[in-house]
Design an enzyme around this catalytic site. Structure first.
Site, PDB file in Angstrom:
ATOM      1  N   ASP A 140      -8.838  -5.960  -5.226  1.00 49.79           N
ATOM      2  CA  ASP A 140      -8.412  -4.811  -4.439  1.00 49.79           C
ATOM      3  C   ASP A 140      -8.738  -3.513  -5.163  1.00 49.79           C
ATOM      4  O   ASP A 140      -8.230  -3.271  -6.264  1.00 49.79           O
ATOM      5  CB  ASP A 140      -6.911  -4.896  -4.185  1.00 49.79           C
TER       6      ASP A 140
ATOM      7  N   SER B  30       0.844  -1.184   0.000  1.00 46.45           N
ATOM      8  CA  SER B  30       0.000   0.000   0.000  1.00 46.45           C
ATOM      9  C   SER B  30       0.891   1.250   0.000  1.00 46.45           C
ATOM     10  O   SER B  30       1.749   1.379  -0.863  1.00 46.45           O
ATOM     11  CB  SER B  30      -0.987  -0.033   1.171  1.00 46.45           C
TER      12      SER B  30
ATOM     13  N   HIS C 177      -6.309  -6.784  -0.875  1.00 43.03           N
ATOM     14  CA  HIS C 177      -5.215  -5.844  -0.647  1.00 43.03           C
ATOM     15  C   HIS C 177      -3.944  -6.555  -0.203  1.00 43.03           C
ATOM     16  O   HIS C 177      -3.905  -7.190   0.832  1.00 43.03           O
ATOM     17  CB  HIS C 177      -5.656  -4.814   0.393  1.00 43.03           C
TER      18      HIS C 177
END
Length: 495
Positions: free
Chosen positions: A429, A178, A454
């Site tokens: 995601d 991320s 994710h």
């Protein structure tokens, strides 16, 4: 400016305020990070906790102030002969939490003969440049930037290589997910002499300016729900008008409070926040739609969206019945354990993510446009309005965002001159909308995980992992081994 909400990445997401979006609320959706592949808490790993004196300002010369950056090291499987250093580029939260929940690095350490290093991001966890005053005002927060964080990482690696015997001639690979994945990619771009390569998992490095459509994120969330059950996304789409109709009267507000078992009464003043809270819940579910039970934000079942959609099969019912079904769906997320007495619309996750710091970052560098049409997605329509976003940021922090700075600094889509970066993304995601999903060159490669939410690939190995994530991890390790071989081969040739 809106309340700090959650997550990954994240990454600042604007969720709807008004039906046509006159006032989007700032959301600090930071990154969603890993948890253990069961409903039990994360496994505490074996590591040493250390500190390094970092400059508060790497790019000026009249500020001598320093602070202690926390970092963690495990050298259980490290071998000086042909070994490596896997360096976790810490993101917006406590580094111990990330360390204990990043199973992939621990799983591959022996195979790569690797020392593991987890570096905490400045202004998060214990790494506070001004201690308790770090968030006092924008003057103290002025040094919270991705550039300063990357310089911290570079200085720390230089320190490790000069103080740990045998580490000086070891290749370093950056790994993150991320926002941490964005940092890993940018670290390789800006400091290619420090790290030989990077694994950037679920890293939305293109979620800036107009590099990708602002509605792509919400479309993926909607697709996840549409594919998980008949009429599921349509039920959610129709729920907004049902809430609006019921909230027009005092009796309707009281009924909503009771029917959804909320901890505090709904009023006309907080009904918009209530809808934002529901929207965030659907977004969070899309990010943690894992194939096994997990315990990241809340204890959740395997494939939680499928479980949610069991309650949302019929959109053609009365407003009251539709919202009773919405309650059952929300209960999967907030009360899977059966222990919640009521639902708190001020909470969507846990406190391990530094939402205050991320809110500031979203108001300066990390400016990510989001919108929804309400037609191609299941959300109330809202527009991206930079001026209103900027005004909210100024009201909270006294700063205004620079929406073009990240693309100026890191190149936007013009990154073909770089090398040795793996961009991995899961099709489930929503952050993949801003990620690199196609190969750019032979050494800037994209790995897609069809059943992946994710950064599923950074999680620990599980018996329930789909074949696609097993393949992704094997490809990632294959590339890393090549980088390590190339480094050692080059080092031998130079001697």
């Amino acid at each position: 400016m809106g309340r700090p909400a959650l997550l990954l990445l994240l990454l600042a997401v604007l969720v709807p305020r008004n039906a046509v979006a006159l006032r989007p609320a700032l959301r600090t959706l930071g990154s969603l990070h890993l948890t253990s592949p069961t409903s039990r808490p994360a496994i505490v790993q074996n590591y040493s906790v250390l500190y390094f004196q970092q400059k508060v300002d790497h790019f000026g010369f009249n500020n001598p102030k320093t602070f202690k950056q926390r970092y963690l090291i495990s050298d259980k499987h490290w071998e000086k002969d042909g070994g490596s250093i896997l360096f976790y580029t810490g993101n917006e939260g406590d580094i111990v939490w990330f360390c204990n929940n990043t199973g992939f690095m621990w799983d591959v350490a022996e195979e790569l003969k690797a020392m593991l290093v987890f570096a905490e991001h400045r202004y998060y966890g214990e790494s506070l440049p001004f201690g308790d005053d770090s968030f006092k005002d924008s003057r103290h927060l002025n040094f919270l930037t991705s550039e300063q964080a990357l310089a911290d990482f570079a200085e720390l690696i230089k320190h490790l290589k000069t103080t740990i015997p045998g580490a000086g001639d070891q290749p370093v690979i950056a790994i993150g997910g991320s926002y941490g994945g964005m940092l890993a990619a940018w670290f390789r771009m800006k400091y290619p002499h420090v790290v030989v390569g990077a694994l950037a998992a679920s890293a939305p490095i293109w979620q800036f300016e107009d590099l990708v459509p602002c509605d792509a994120f919400m479309k993926i969330v909607t697709t996840d729900f549409r594919k998980s059950g008949p009429n599921c996304s349509e039920s959610i789409r129709r729920s907004w008008d049902a809430i609006n109709r019921l909230s027009n009267t005092g009796s309707g507000l009281r009924w909503l409070t009771q029917a959804l078992r909320l901890c505090s009464p709904l009023t006309l003043d907080n009904i918009q926040h209530f809808k934002e809270w529901i929207s965030e819940t659907w977004v969070n579910l899309a990010m943690v739609n894992y194939p096994y039970e997990s315990n990241f934000l809340q204890p959740l079942p395997a494939w939680p969206i499928k479980v949610v959609c069991q309650y949302l099969k019929n959109p053609n019912v009365s407003d009251s019945l539709l919202l009773q079904n919405i309650f059952q769906a929300l209960n999967v997320y907030y009360n899977y354990s059966g222990q919640a007495k009521c639902l708190n619309i001020s909470e969507t996750g846990i406190s391990s993510l530094g939402t205050l710091g991320w809110s500031y970052q979203a108001c300066t560098e990390m400016v990510m446009p989001f919108c929804a049409s309400g037609i191609d997605d299941m959300f109330e329509p809202f527009l991206w309005n930079l001026k209103q976003f900027s005004d909210e940021c100024f009201n909270q922090w006294g700063v205004r965002p620079r929406p073009s700075w990240i693309t100026t600094l890191y190149g936007g889509k013009n990154i073909s001159s770089h090398s040795n970066i793996i961009f991995s993304n899961g099709d489930l995601d929503p952050w993949s909308a801003g990620g690199v999903t196609k190969d750019i060159s032979d050494t800037l490669v994209a790995i897609t995980i069809p059943e992946g939410a994710h950064h599923l690939d950074l999680r620990a190995n599980s018996a329930y992992d789909p074949a696609s994530v097993l393949l992704a991890r094997s490809l990632e390790v294959k590339h890393m081994k090549q980088w390590i071989r190339d480094f050692h081969y080059s080092a031998r040739r130079q001697h």
